[in-house]
Design a protein around this motif. Structure first.
Motif, PDB file in Angstrom:
ATOM      1  N   THR A   1      29.915  62.595  44.240  1.00 21.25           N
ATOM      2  CA  THR A   1      28.969  61.487  44.365  1.00 21.25           C
ATOM      3  C   THR A   1      29.695  60.178  44.132  1.00 21.25           C
ATOM      4  O   THR A   1      30.714  60.122  43.443  1.00 21.25           O
ATOM      5  N   ASN A   2      29.174  59.125  44.712  1.00 20.14           N
ATOM      6  CA  ASN A   2      29.706  57.795  44.451  1.00 20.14           C
ATOM      7  C   ASN A   2      29.226  57.295  43.093  1.00 20.14           C
ATOM      8  O   ASN A   2      28.126  57.636  42.644  1.00 20.14           O
ATOM      9  N   PHE A   3      30.051  56.495  42.460  1.00 16.38           N
ATOM     10  CA  PHE A   3      29.711  55.910  41.165  1.00 16.38           C
ATOM     11  C   PHE A   3      29.396  54.438  41.395  1.00 16.38           C
ATOM     12  O   PHE A   3      30.241  53.683  41.905  1.00 16.38           O
ATOM     13  N   LEU A   4      28.204  54.032  41.039  1.00 11.48           N
ATOM     14  CA  LEU A   4      27.754  52.665  41.294  1.00 11.48           C
ATOM     15  C   LEU A   4      28.042  51.773  40.094  1.00 11.48           C
ATOM     16  O   LEU A   4      27.562  52.032  38.995  1.00 11.48           O
ATOM     17  N   ILE A   5      28.839  50.740  40.304  1.00 11.38           N
ATOM     18  CA  ILE A   5      29.066  49.717  39.283  1.00 11.38           C
ATOM     19  C   ILE A   5      28.105  48.571  39.576  1.00 11.38           C
ATOM     20  O   ILE A   5      28.169  47.963  40.648  1.00 11.38           O
ATOM     21  N   PRO A   6      27.190  48.262  38.691  1.00  7.68           N
ATOM     22  CA  PRO A   6      26.180  47.225  38.958  1.00  7.68           C
ATOM     23  C   PRO A   6      26.833  45.897  39.321  1.00  7.68           C
ATOM     24  O   PRO A   6      27.795  45.468  38.673  1.00  7.68           O
ATOM     25  N   ASN A   7      26.316  45.234  40.350  1.00  9.65           N
ATOM     26  CA  ASN A   7      26.944  43.992  40.788  1.00  9.65           C
ATOM     27  C   ASN A   7      26.660  42.817  39.868  1.00  9.65           C
ATOM     28  O   ASN A   7      27.232  41.753  40.035  1.00  9.65           O
ATOM     29  N   TRP A   8      25.775  42.994  38.871  1.00  8.06           N
ATOM     30  CA  TRP A   8      25.565  41.879  37.945  1.00  8.06           C
ATOM     31  C   TRP A   8      26.763  41.703  37.022  1.00  8.06           C
ATOM     32  O   TRP A   8      26.903  40.705  36.331  1.00  8.06           O
ATOM     33  N   PHE A   9      27.681  42.693  36.999  1.00 12.10           N
ATOM     34  CA  PHE A   9      28.909  42.525  36.233  1.00 12.10           C
ATOM     35  C   PHE A   9      29.783  41.424  36.809  1.00 12.10           C
ATOM     36  O   PHE A   9      30.593  40.838  36.133  1.00 12.10           O
ATOM     37  N   ALA A  10      29.671  41.171  38.108  1.00  9.66           N
ATOM     38  CA  ALA A  10      30.610  40.282  38.769  1.00  9.66           C
ATOM     39  C   ALA A  10      30.388  38.821  38.406  1.00  9.66           C
ATOM     40  O   ALA A  10      31.267  37.990  38.623  1.00  9.66           O
ATOM     41  N   GLY A  11      29.237  38.489  37.854  1.00 11.87           N
ATOM     42  CA  GLY A  11      28.978  37.105  37.495  1.00 11.87           C
ATOM     43  C   GLY A  11      28.703  36.268  38.734  1.00 11.87           C
ATOM     44  O   GLY A  11      28.201  36.744  39.749  1.00 11.87           O
ATOM     45  N   GLU A  12      29.086  34.989  38.689  1.00 14.92           N
ATOM     46  CA  GLU A  12      28.794  34.078  39.791  1.00 14.92           C
ATOM     47  C   GLU A  12      29.792  34.231  40.936  1.00 14.92           C
ATOM     48  O   GLU A  12      29.447  34.074  42.091  1.00 14.92           O
ATOM     49  N   ALA A  13      31.058  34.476  40.624  1.00 13.09           N
ATOM     50  CA  ALA A  13      32.094  34.543  41.655  1.00 13.09           C
ATOM     51  C   ALA A  13      32.266  35.983  42.123  1.00 13.09           C
ATOM     52  O   ALA A  13      32.788  36.821  41.404  1.00 13.09           O
TER      53      ALA A  13
ATOM     54  N   GLY B   1      33.931  38.827  44.594  1.00 14.66           N
ATOM     55  CA  GLY B   1      35.135  39.028  45.375  1.00 14.66           C
ATOM     56  C   GLY B   1      34.819  39.579  46.753  1.00 14.66           C
ATOM     57  O   GLY B   1      33.657  39.669  47.176  1.00 14.66           O
ATOM     58  N   SER B   2      35.871  39.983  47.451  1.00 15.45           N
ATOM     59  CA  SER B   2      35.716  40.375  48.852  1.00 15.45           C
ATOM     60  C   SER B   2      35.504  41.872  49.046  1.00 15.45           C
ATOM     61  O   SER B   2      35.181  42.307  50.144  1.00 15.45           O
ATOM     62  N   THR B   3      35.689  42.674  48.016  1.00 16.53           N
ATOM     63  CA  THR B   3      35.570  44.124  48.178  1.00 16.53           C
ATOM     64  C   THR B   3      34.103  44.526  48.312  1.00 16.53           C
ATOM     65  O   THR B   3      33.295  44.257  47.436  1.00 16.53           O
ATOM     66  N   LYS B   4      33.802  45.191  49.426  1.00 10.28           N
ATOM     67  CA  LYS B   4      32.423  45.602  49.701  1.00 10.28           C
ATOM     68  C   LYS B   4      32.257  47.113  49.747  1.00 10.28           C
ATOM     69  O   LYS B   4      31.134  47.614  49.872  1.00 10.28           O
ATOM     70  N   ASP B   5      33.370  47.837  49.646  1.00  6.17           N
ATOM     71  CA  ASP B   5      33.284  49.287  49.756  1.00  6.17           C
ATOM     72  C   ASP B   5      34.520  49.901  49.104  1.00  6.17           C
ATOM     73  O   ASP B   5      35.464  49.183  48.731  1.00  6.17           O
ATOM     74  N   ASN B   6      34.535  51.200  48.979  1.00  7.94           N
ATOM     75  CA  ASN B   6      35.666  51.922  48.419  1.00  7.94           C
ATOM     76  C   ASN B   6      36.907  51.677  49.275  1.00  7.94           C
ATOM     77  O   ASN B   6      36.914  52.017  50.467  1.00  7.94           O
TER      78      ASN B   6
ATOM     79  N   THR C   1      34.375  54.684  43.681  1.00  2.00           N
ATOM     80  CA  THR C   1      33.626  53.488  43.323  1.00  2.00           C
ATOM     81  C   THR C   1      34.325  52.244  43.848  1.00  2.00           C
ATOM     82  O   THR C   1      35.370  52.321  44.516  1.00  2.00           O
ATOM     83  N   PHE C   2      33.775  51.096  43.547  1.00  2.00           N
ATOM     84  CA  PHE C   2      34.424  49.815  43.849  1.00  2.00           C
ATOM     85  C   PHE C   2      33.693  48.733  43.070  1.00  2.00           C
ATOM     86  O   PHE C   2      32.578  48.922  42.585  1.00  2.00           O
ATOM     87  N   TYR C   3      34.365  47.597  42.919  1.00  2.00           N
ATOM     88  CA  TYR C   3      33.727  46.384  42.414  1.00  2.00           C
ATOM     89  C   TYR C   3      34.303  45.221  43.207  1.00  2.00           C
ATOM     90  O   TYR C   3      35.304  45.369  43.934  1.00  2.00           O
ATOM     91  N   SER C   4      33.713  44.060  43.096  1.00  2.00           N
ATOM     92  CA  SER C   4      33.985  42.991  44.063  1.00  2.00           C
ATOM     93  C   SER C   4      35.437  42.516  44.065  1.00  2.00           C
ATOM     94  O   SER C   4      35.946  42.094  45.095  1.00  2.00           O
ATOM     95  N   ASP C   5      36.136  42.607  42.925  1.00  2.00           N
ATOM     96  CA  ASP C   5      37.513  42.123  42.850  1.00  2.00           C
ATOM     97  C   ASP C   5      38.544  43.253  42.898  1.00  2.00           C
ATOM     98  O   ASP C   5      39.726  43.029  42.622  1.00  2.00           O
ATOM     99  N   LEU C   6      38.126  44.459  43.238  1.00  2.00           N
ATOM    100  CA  LEU C   6      39.035  45.599  43.156  1.00  2.00           C
ATOM    101  C   LEU C   6      40.262  45.422  44.048  1.00  2.00           C
ATOM    102  O   LEU C   6      41.399  45.621  43.605  1.00  2.00           O
ATOM    103  N   GLU C   7      40.068  45.085  45.322  1.00  2.00           N
ATOM    104  CA  GLU C   7      41.207  44.956  46.227  1.00  2.00           C
ATOM    105  C   GLU C   7      42.132  43.812  45.806  1.00  2.00           C
ATOM    106  O   GLU C   7      43.362  43.929  45.921  1.00  2.00           O
ATOM    107  N   LYS C   8      41.564  42.753  45.290  1.00  2.00           N
ATOM    108  CA  LYS C   8      42.381  41.659  44.759  1.00  2.00           C
ATOM    109  C   LYS C   8      43.238  42.146  43.603  1.00  2.00           C
ATOM    110  O   LYS C   8      44.447  41.857  43.533  1.00  2.00           O
ATOM    111  N   HIS C   9      42.658  42.896  42.699  1.00  2.00           N
ATOM    112  CA  HIS C   9      43.404  43.419  41.551  1.00  2.00           C
ATOM    113  C   HIS C   9      44.454  44.433  41.986  1.00  2.00           C
ATOM    114  O   HIS C   9      45.563  44.463  41.439  1.00  2.00           O
ATOM    115  N   MET C  10      44.131  45.268  42.974  1.00  2.00           N
ATOM    116  CA  MET C  10      45.105  46.236  43.469  1.00  2.00           C
ATOM    117  C   MET C  10      46.307  45.541  44.097  1.00  2.00           C
ATOM    118  O   MET C  10      47.454  45.957  43.906  1.00  2.00           O
ATOM    119  N   THR C  11      46.057  44.475  44.821  1.00  2.00           N
ATOM    120  CA  THR C  11      47.151  43.716  45.422  1.00  2.00           C
ATOM    121  C   THR C  11      48.027  43.083  44.355  1.00  2.00           C
ATOM    122  O   THR C  11      49.268  43.074  44.466  1.00  2.00           O
TER     123      THR C  11
END
Length: 601
Positions: free
Chosen positions: A516-528, A530-535, A457-467
């Motif tokens: 299978t891929n697990f889809l995290i709905p993008n409405w969780f991300a709010g207005e801002a 992040g840069s993560t677009k894929d696993n 899976t992934f979400y928009s801030d995942l790579e930022k959080h991993m860093t």
């Protein structure tokens, strides 16, 4: 619903290290919760008698008081793999974020090694016995709320995790219906690729206050031995005479936290009566070990008295509700209420038949414990230090990025999706782990039918959080699990002779056709966003090939549907069929409830 498990009384005022030379003292929970290894040669019946010569052997082979894997392997008579595991585990629970072992690259760990003093303390606490799991204060009432069937009793639901996963193909078919109708908003419903089955093996995690009291009691009993291992003998004096340097004394932070309300005392030299007036420009004069021992014993006794008052106050509080009232209270607890204090982890407990979402602003880079949750989906999309999943069943738990360690214990039919540096799995049944993990997954205890798979899976801030927490996406050792003993020697239970010699059942790799891929709905991300677009973790070739084949087949079917000439009434029949199958899938997997819950948020 969530259940509060910790004291809600206001914490004591923040101590001033200058005005108050005796700051609050607490056990560091991390070594006791994430630092115990069931390696037989680390279990000492008489730690002081055994560790003293081992310390001497390590010190003789140390460079700058540090030892690497070869020296550890030789001193403890363990394999090189286990010596490496010791170093990695120690690094994950060290008190100093600047220690060379903590900041070492994976290829540097063996050569950089550990400080002998930290290593000796780490080996000593392997003698710790965990507190027994507690039962609910009104177990009869809870039984009315939680289901009674358990996989441990052999009563499995008609739908196994593998069968549930096969329903994903139905979800793919439903996406064809979406394509035909061009109604892509409904794709938000495809949140989870399969739900799990119902069970209840209720193991209630001990309360933080009880755990703290238990750890303080252990330290009180063993502090004399611990100080002895850190101290240096005085030449020309008797065996009973030893001194402790300030540098060695600072390593006591591995076991004890000085300060309160999330703060930490920057230097112990300014908080102790024996090092306080030391000149920072000059080496501090070592002090008698007995003086340090007496001071710490007094501090621990005071801390135990305070925690005892908290526990007794909580037990004597107004809790005389009837069984039915208790059940109602459990069932109606506010869903999004997360119990925490400034020092300990955030605790999410008792979530049942719903979905829960927490992001970085809710957890604030803390540690988290998810306990006793059932038939739910829990999203914790945040940078974390430590995460514990305990006693959960029939749930999916998504952990953002855990930079230190994840521990999953006493869970049944749970899907865990985690990006982490390391993970330990203990006493779990029929669980699936989708991992992006930098170190080998550790499997201990009595496990059954575990599966591991690549991160999915992934979400928009995942790579930022991993860093932020230091997880490397190019290293994923998800399928290199290391199985240790089938019996946890750190629990408080008695085990039959020879049980400790058995190895834990390892985990099997998931068939790529089941992945299978697990889809995290993008409405969780709010207005801002992040840069993560894929696993961020590359998939193995076999899993990529299966996904590409599935996508190709899906597109061919879509194209065939578009090009097939159908009369209007046949189109309506096809749309109705897709709609009914999709609705059946939502109800069969439990995703319909999750959809309602998330829309309600």
């Amino acid at each position: 619903m969530t259940e509060e498990v910790i004291d809600q009384s206001p914490p004591p005022p923040d101590p001033d290290p200058i005005q108050n030379p005796n700051p609050a003292i607490h056990p560091r929970r991390v070594p006791f919760e994430h630092g115990l290894l069931p390696i037989q040669n680390l279990l000492f019946t008489d730690p002081i008698q055994t560790l003293a010569p081992i310390k001497q052997k390590l010190t003789s082979s140390a460079t700058n008081n540090r030892v690497g894997s070869p020296a550890i392997s030789e001193a403890l008579s363990i394999s090189s793999d286990h010596a490496r595991l010791v170093l990695e585990t120690l690094a994950s629970v060290l008190h100093s974020e600047t220690d060379p072992l903590v900041v070492a690259k994976p290829e540097e760990v063996d050569s950089i090694g550990a400080d002998v003093r930290d290593l000796v303390l780490f080996m000593y606490v392997q003698s710790y016995k965990k507190l027994m799991p507690r039962t609910h204060k009104d177990s009869a009432a809870v039984a009315d709320v939680w289901p009674s069937a358990s996989a441990f009793d052999g009563y499995l639901s008609a739908l196994s995790p593998i069968q549930a996963r096969s329903l994903v193909s139905l979800g793919s078919a439903c996406s064809l219906w979406l394509s035909v109708r061009n109604d892509f908003n409904v794709e938000k419903m495809l949140i989870e690729g399969g739900s799990l089955v119902r069970s209840n093996s209720r193991r209630f995690m001990p309360s933080p206050a009880d755990e703290e009291a238990h750890q303080l009691s252990y330290l009180q009993k063993h502090i004399a031995n611990i100080i002895s291992l850190l101290a240096d003998p005085v030449e020309g004096e008797g065996d009973e005479s030893s001194v402790l340097s300030l540098e060695s004394f600072e390593h006591i932070r591995f076991l004890l936290h000085f300060g309160d309300k999330g703060s930490d005392v920057p230097s112990l030299s300014q908080t102790t009566p024996f090092f306080k007036n030391s000149n920072p420009a000059m080496p501090a004069v070592p002090v008698p070990a007995s003086q340090v021992h007496d001071w710490l014993l007094k501090m621990i006794a005071s801390a135990m008295e305070n925690i005892s008052d908290r526990i007794s106050g909580k037990e004597n509080g107004p809790s005389n509700a009837s069984g039915q009232e208790a059940a109602t209270a459990v069932a109606s607890e506010a869903l999004n209420k997360v119990s925490s204090n400034d020092r300990g982890p955030c605790i999410i407990e008792g979530v049942s038949k719903t979905s829960l979402f927490k992001q970085a602003s809710d957890l604030k880079g803390r540690s988290v414990k998810v306990a006793n949750c059932h038939d739910s989906v829990i999203y914790l999309l945040a940078p974390l230090r430590y995460a514990t999943v305990y006693g959960c069943s029939d749930s999916t738990i998504v952990l953002g990025a855990a930079g230190k360690a994840v521990r999953v214990e006493h869970c049944e039919r749970v899907h865990v999706i985690a990006a982490t540096k390391r993970i330990c799995i203990a006493n779990c049944r029929e669980c699936v782990f989708f991992l992006g993990v930098n170190q080998r997954p550790l499997i201990v205890g009595d496990n059954h039918k575990l599966q591991v798979a690549p991160y999915n899976t992934f979400y928009s801030d995942l790579e930022k959080h991993m860093t932020e927490v230091g997880i490397v996406p190019t290293i994923n050792r998800w399928n290199e699990s290391l199985a240790l003993g089938a019996v946890d020697p750190h629990d408080s239970l008695s085990h039959p002779n020879g049980a400790s010699d058995k190895q834990s059942e390892s985990a099997s790799s998931m068939d790529p056709n089941q992945f299978t891929n697990f889809l995290i709905p993008n409405w969780f991300a709010g207005e801002a966003l992040g840069s993560t677009k894929d696993n961020p973790f590359p998939l193995p070739a076999a899993y990529i090939a299966v996904q590409q084949t599935s996508l190709k087949n899906l597109e061919e079917t879509r194209q065939s549907l578009r090009e097939t000439p159908l009369e209007d009434n046949r189109k309506r029949e096809l749309t109705t069929a897709f709609h009914m199958h999709f609705k059946d899938w939502l109800y069969a997997t439990g995703n319909i409830r999750q959809l309602y819950c998330l829309q309600g948020d």
